[in-house]
Design a protein around this motif. Structure first.
Motif, PDB file in Angstrom:
ATOM      1  N   THR A   1       0.809  -1.231   0.000  1.00  0.00           N
ATOM      2  CA  THR A   1       0.000   0.000   0.000  1.00  0.00           C
ATOM      3  C   THR A   1       0.833   1.269   0.000  1.00  0.00           C
ATOM      4  O   THR A   1       0.372   2.319  -0.452  1.00  0.00           O
ATOM      5  CB  THR A   1      -0.921   0.033   1.227  1.00  0.00           C
ATOM      6  OG1 THR A   1      -0.119   0.080   2.421  1.00  0.00           O
ATOM      7  CG2 THR A   1      -1.820  -1.201   1.262  1.00  0.00           C
ATOM      8  N   GLY A   2       2.033   1.181   0.530  1.00  0.00           N
ATOM      9  CA  GLY A   2       2.850   2.381   0.675  1.00  0.00           C
ATOM     10  C   GLY A   2       2.397   3.270   1.816  1.00  0.00           C
ATOM     11  O   GLY A   2       2.913   4.370   2.012  1.00  0.00           O
ATOM     12  N   ASP A   3       1.417   2.825   2.583  1.00  0.00           N
ATOM     13  CA  ASP A   3       0.885   3.594   3.717  1.00  0.00           C
ATOM     14  C   ASP A   3       1.412   2.987   5.013  1.00  0.00           C
ATOM     15  O   ASP A   3       1.031   1.889   5.403  1.00  0.00           O
ATOM     16  CB  ASP A   3      -0.644   3.552   3.702  1.00  0.00           C
ATOM     17  CG  ASP A   3      -1.269   4.487   4.736  1.00  0.00           C
ATOM     18  OD1 ASP A   3      -0.567   4.895   5.684  1.00  0.00           O
ATOM     19  OD2 ASP A   3      -2.470   4.785   4.607  1.00  0.00           O
ATOM     20  N   LYS A   4       2.278   3.702   5.671  1.00  0.00           N
ATOM     21  CA  LYS A   4       2.914   3.177   6.884  1.00  0.00           C
ATOM     22  C   LYS A   4       2.030   3.315   8.123  1.00  0.00           C
ATOM     23  O   LYS A   4       2.398   2.865   9.213  1.00  0.00           O
ATOM     24  CB  LYS A   4       4.256   3.881   7.110  1.00  0.00           C
ATOM     25  CG  LYS A   4       5.245   3.666   5.975  1.00  0.00           C
ATOM     26  CD  LYS A   4       6.612   4.222   6.309  1.00  0.00           C
ATOM     27  CE  LYS A   4       7.581   4.036   5.151  1.00  0.00           C
ATOM     28  NZ  LYS A   4       7.710   2.623   4.737  1.00  0.00           N
ATOM     29  N   THR A   5       0.836   3.916   7.978  1.00  0.00           N
ATOM     30  CA  THR A   5      -0.051   4.089   9.139  1.00  0.00           C
ATOM     31  C   THR A   5      -1.077   2.954   9.259  1.00  0.00           C
ATOM     32  O   THR A   5      -1.761   2.851  10.275  1.00  0.00           O
ATOM     33  CB  THR A   5      -0.810   5.423   9.052  1.00  0.00           C
ATOM     34  OG1 THR A   5      -1.685   5.408   7.920  1.00  0.00           O
ATOM     35  CG2 THR A   5       0.157   6.596   8.924  1.00  0.00           C
ATOM     36  N   LEU A   6      -1.184   2.115   8.230  1.00  0.00           N
ATOM     37  CA  LEU A   6      -2.168   1.027   8.261  1.00  0.00           C
ATOM     38  C   LEU A   6      -1.733  -0.064   9.232  1.00  0.00           C
ATOM     39  O   LEU A   6      -0.546  -0.252   9.485  1.00  0.00           O
ATOM     40  CB  LEU A   6      -2.343   0.431   6.865  1.00  0.00           C
ATOM     41  CG  LEU A   6      -2.992   1.333   5.809  1.00  0.00           C
ATOM     42  CD1 LEU A   6      -2.984   0.647   4.452  1.00  0.00           C
ATOM     43  CD2 LEU A   6      -4.418   1.702   6.207  1.00  0.00           C
ATOM     44  N   THR A   7      -2.715  -0.800   9.769  1.00  0.00           N
ATOM     45  CA  THR A   7      -2.434  -1.907  10.684  1.00  0.00           C
ATOM     46  C   THR A   7      -3.132  -3.172  10.185  1.00  0.00           C
ATOM     47  O   THR A   7      -4.175  -3.095   9.515  1.00  0.00           O
ATOM     48  CB  THR A   7      -2.933  -1.604  12.108  1.00  0.00           C
ATOM     49  OG1 THR A   7      -4.360  -1.521  12.099  1.00  0.00           O
ATOM     50  CG2 THR A   7      -2.349  -0.300  12.635  1.00  0.00           C
TER      51      THR A   7
END
Length: 377
Positions: A328-334
């Motif tokens: 995703t390139g989104d480091k805030t996802l869990t």
């Protein structure tokens, strides 16, 4: 020269014997006797300049007596004095006898339906919907409720996403019950696809964040799953199983072969292995089951399905998170956020009741008292 014949006064002794004709009996009451022998009581009146007639019943021996017919005529005169058309009033009463008022029917349905609800909070919510939110429908007959009545109720709570959804679902169930009992026409004015969806405005989305777990938007999930499937690593399969089974991350990390019934496709977790310390039985999706059967044939550990570098330990949760961030390139996802993704999709795209969705997530629904009873802290 023709003699004029006066009509006799109608009395309790002669109303059964007089010949054909129409006989005034006072208070707009008439005895009508036909040449064929028919005998009936009628009330004549004028309404908005139009002369009307309302039948009161048979005047034969088994029918109404003169005194009873006079009482009915007096009742009709009283209605006229109040501005009410007596014939319309009578017809409305007949319709009421053939149907029932929504309020009393819905309350009876609630008392029966809530016996299947385990938690007090769910019962209280149902009670509020029936007794408070749908109150504008209480005095309407079941057979006269139409889509515009349902829409008027929903518009008042439309800004409250969950409440409006639950209200719509309960209304549909109540009216389905009325249809099943032949108390209203076959169409259901609370049906979402055919009746309400073309009318009601689209609601604002809840969003993708619930609590502290950032979630992937469910609309982005199909593309994400395709990219994840292309990754051959074991940790990618662990993430895939986590998403498809709606399991908690720790549950998949610690998934053990003895917990799995690969024949029937069930995953059994006992009390110590779940967050809320309650048994959990998960039906495994077809895609997950195919992978697990293949993995079992080539397993490197007789204990952990997803073993770590040391075969006596499970993989780290960070390996699953790594794939999520890389794709995703989104480091805030869990990883835990995928449960929220499912929750949001179920609320926005389906008609499943809240209790069913919560059951899929193995949540304990209800208020604090219900949670204490279930042993949840």
């Amino acid at each position: 020269m023709q003699l004029r014949t006066e009509k006799p006064n109608i009395t309790a002794k002669n109303y059964l014997t007089v010949g054909p004709g129409e006989y005034p009996c006072g208070n707009n009451l008439y005895l009508i006797v036909t040449p064929s022998g028919g005998r009936r009581w009628a009330f004549r009146y004028q309404r908005n300049g139009v002369v009307k007639k309302m039948g009161l019943g048979s005047a034969k021996p088994a029918g109404l007596k003169l005194s009873e017919a006079k009482d009915k005529a007096i009742d009709a005169l009283r209605l006229l004095a109040k501005g009410t058309d007596p014939r319309e009033h009578r017809d409305d009463q007949k319709r009421r006898e053939g149907s029932r008022l929504f309020g009393e029917f819905a309350e009876e349905w609630r008392q029966s339906y809530e016996t299947g609800l385990k938690h007090r909070a769910a019962r209280n919510k149902l009670k509020r919907i029936v007794q408070v939110i749908t109150k504008p429908l209480h005095k309407l007959r079941l057979d006269e409720i139409e889509t515009e009545h349902v829409v008027a109720v929903l518009r008042k709570v439309w800004h409250q996403r969950e409440i409006s959804r639950d209200t719509r679902q309960r209304l549909k169930k109540i009216l389905d019950a009325a249809i099943a009992l032949n108390l209203r026409p076959k169409h259901n004015p609370a049906d979402w696809d055919s009746r309400l969806k073309p009318i009601m405005p689209k609601q604002l989305k809840r969003g993708t964040i619930r609590g502290s777990h950032k979630a992937l938007d469910y609309q982005d999930l199909p593309v994400f799953m395709q990219k994840l499937a292309a990754n051959p690593e074991q940790s990618a399969r662990a993430l895939e199983v986590t998403i498809l089974s709606l399991a908690r991350t720790i549950e998949v990390q610690n998934m053990r072969w003895p917990q799995l019934d690969l024949e029937s496709g069930l995953w059994d977790l006992g009390n110590p292995d779940t967050k809320n310390e309650r048994p959990k039985r998960t039906p495994l999706p077809k895609q997950t089951l195919i992978y697990l059967r293949e993995a079992y044939d080539s397993r490197v550990s007789d204990e952990f399905v997803f073993a770590g570098r040391s075969l006596d330990k499970s993989i780290s949760n960070m390996t699953m998170l790594k794939h999520l961030k890389e794709i995703t390139g989104d480091k805030t996802l869990t990883v835990h956020g995928f449960r929220t993704t499912f929750r949001t999709w179920a609320q926005e795209e389906t008609d499943f009741e809240e209790e069913i969705v919560e059951h899929c997530l193995h949540h304990i629904t209800g208020d604090d008292a219900a949670r204490r009873d279930a042993g949840i802290r």
